[in-house]
Scaffold this motif. Structure first.
Motif, PDB file in Angstrom:
ATOM      1  N   PRO A   1       0.868  -1.180   0.000  1.00  9.91           N
ATOM      2  CA  PRO A   1       0.000   0.000   0.000  1.00  9.91           C
ATOM      3  C   PRO A   1       0.908   1.235   0.000  1.00  9.91           C
ATOM      4  O   PRO A   1       1.791   1.344   0.844  1.00  9.91           O
TER       5      PRO A   1
ATOM      6  N   GLN B   1      -0.455  -9.767   7.341  1.00 11.07           N
ATOM      7  CA  GLN B   1      -0.298  -8.410   7.878  1.00 11.07           C
ATOM      8  C   GLN B   1      -1.362  -7.508   7.276  1.00 11.07           C
ATOM      9  O   GLN B   1      -1.500  -7.436   6.058  1.00 11.07           O
TER      10      GLN B   1
ATOM     11  N   GLY C   1      -2.135  -3.749   6.965  1.00 13.17           N
ATOM     12  CA  GLY C   1      -1.358  -2.521   7.122  1.00 13.17           C
ATOM     13  C   GLY C   1      -2.147  -1.406   7.790  1.00 13.17           C
ATOM     14  O   GLY C   1      -3.377  -1.455   7.901  1.00 13.17           O
ATOM     15  N   ALA C   2      -1.382  -0.395   8.208  1.00 15.84           N
ATOM     16  CA  ALA C   2      -1.975   0.748   8.907  1.00 15.84           C
ATOM     17  C   ALA C   2      -3.102   1.386   8.095  1.00 15.84           C
ATOM     18  O   ALA C   2      -4.127   1.787   8.646  1.00 15.84           O
TER      19      ALA C   2
ATOM     20  N   ASP D   1      10.508   2.619   1.191  1.00 15.99           N
ATOM     21  CA  ASP D   1      11.009   2.884   2.555  1.00 15.99           C
ATOM     22  C   ASP D   1      12.536   2.792   2.681  1.00 15.99           C
ATOM     23  O   ASP D   1      13.064   2.225   3.653  1.00 15.99           O
TER      24      ASP D   1
HETATM   25  C1  PEP Z   1       5.104  -2.066   5.958  1.00 13.76           C
HETATM   26  O1  PEP Z   1       5.119  -2.820   6.943  1.00 13.76           O
HETATM   27  O2  PEP Z   1       5.973  -2.092   5.075  1.00 13.76           O
HETATM   28  C2  PEP Z   1       4.045  -1.027   5.897  1.00 13.76           C
HETATM   29  C3  PEP Z   1       3.601  -0.562   4.744  1.00 13.76           C
HETATM   30  O3  PEP Z   1       3.639  -0.621   7.099  1.00 13.76           O
HETATM   31  P1  PEP Z   1       2.421   0.329   7.561  1.00 13.76           P
HETATM   32  O4  PEP Z   1       1.169  -0.365   7.125  1.00 13.76           O
HETATM   33  O5  PEP Z   1       2.600   0.372   9.048  1.00 13.76           O
HETATM   34  O6  PEP Z   1       2.630   1.666   6.923  1.00 13.76           O
END
Ligand code: PEP
Ligand code: MN
Length: 331
Positions: free
Chosen positions: A125, A175, A177-178, A302
């Protein structure tokens, strides 16, 4: 309200009682639980005869609350146990899977450091549509290769409903995500599986909203949920986000889900990650999610926050004594 039914009640009967009480029906090992809103305080005389125990709450943090279940829930993946109070489980790897060479180097680094869970996104995302959004299915296939080759477990994120089945099939931990914390389609899909789910706190979300996101998964019948604090947005602009360690203390006190900390996304810059990681371990958290890349400056997502391999190995070495000081082991 949670109504624990007497043992011996059949699934069929439990479902019937749930329908008349407009409640979720959960098979909790030996017993059935009926769960409805915390605003419900009274139960019908009929239901009363089948109820073993009734739990009442002030708000909708119910299944995830320590007043319902005192002990932290355990998430077990073969020989790994997240939430047992004795281990801090490191999940590390690059932000995104980018190539076989890259992810192989990451997997190798984990094994060298005695770690067992590889993180990397195949569906990313992003905040801009013009940036790398992940390798997609090919990325998941590469992660599965690393699992087979190095005996690692895989955590990877699901971005949206278009590929939720794929990630469900290929990853060991899902996972969320945020930015997806409120995606009820994803939460409800995860609720229908027993696969462990890590829910990241939205950067503008309260702790109550975070635990309620978890309640969507728990109330649908999946008990394997963990929460991840990854930084929230404050007035501060020098760091990417602000890691809410006070919030972590609150979660540890009141919530029965394992708590994972992500210092990488909170800080946004590699220089802060080792110190923050040690602070998190010192708080006695159940796990860390850390970004590490063989060549951080070349990372496709990132880049600024990913540790290089030397920094990462130094960090892991420095975490062992900190963990020992709070009676935990790094795994
Ligand atoms: C990630 O873990 O690479 C990520 C996109 O994290 P978040 O959803 O916390 O922004
Ligand atoms: Mn990332």
């Amino acid at each position: 309200m949670i109504i624990e039914l007497k043992s011996g009640i059949t699934g069929e009967k439990a479902e019937e009682l749930a329908r008349s009480a407009k409640a979720f029906c959960i098979n909790d090992g030996e017993k059935f639980l009926l769960v409805n809103a915390s605003s419900a305080k009274e139960i019908s005389p009929e239901l009363e005869t089948f109820a073993e125990k009734v739990f009442r709450f002030n708000d909708d943090m119910q299944l995830s609350s320590r007043s319902f279940r005192q002990n932290t829930r355990n998430i077990v993946l073969d020989d790994i146990c997240i939430g047992d109070g004795r281990h801090t489980v490191l999940m590390a790897g690059p932000c995104s899977v980018e190539s076989e060479t890259q992810i192989n180097a990451s997997a190798h680094l984990l094994r060298e450091n005695g770690l067992k869970i590889l993180r990397a996104g195949a569906y990313k995302p992003r905040t801009s549509p013009y940036t790398f959004s992940g390798m997609g299915r090919k990325g998941l296939e590469l992660l599965a290769e690393m699992r087979a080759k190095y005996g690692l477990k895989i955590i990877s994120e699901v971005r949206d409903a278009t590929h939720v089945e794929e990630v469900m099939e290929w990853a060991d931990i899902i996972q969320i995500g945020a930015k997806s914390m409120y995606d009820h389609g994803l939460l409800n899909r995860c609720a229908k599986s027993n696969k462990p789910v890590l829910i990241k706190r939205g950067f503008g979300s309260t702790l109550q909203e975070l635990v309620q996101a978890a309640e969507f998964v728990l109330s649908g019948g999946n008990p394997n949920v963990m929460l991840c604090e990854r930084g929230i947005r404050t007035f501060e602009t020098k760091t990417r986000f602000t890691l809410d360690l006070c919030g972590v203390a609150w979660l540890k006190e009141y919530c029965n889900l394992p708590v994972i900390l992500d210092p990488s996304h909170a800080m946004g810059y590699a220089y802060g990650v080792p110190g923050l990681s040690r602070a998190c371990v010192a708080m006695g958290v159940d796990g860390l999610l850390i970004e590490v890349h063989p060549e951080p400056q070349k990372a496709l997502s990132d880049a600024s926050q990913q540790l290089d391999h030397f920094q990462f190995s130094d960090l892991v070495a420095s975490l062992h004594p900190v963990a020992a000081a709070v009676n935990r082991k790094i795994v």
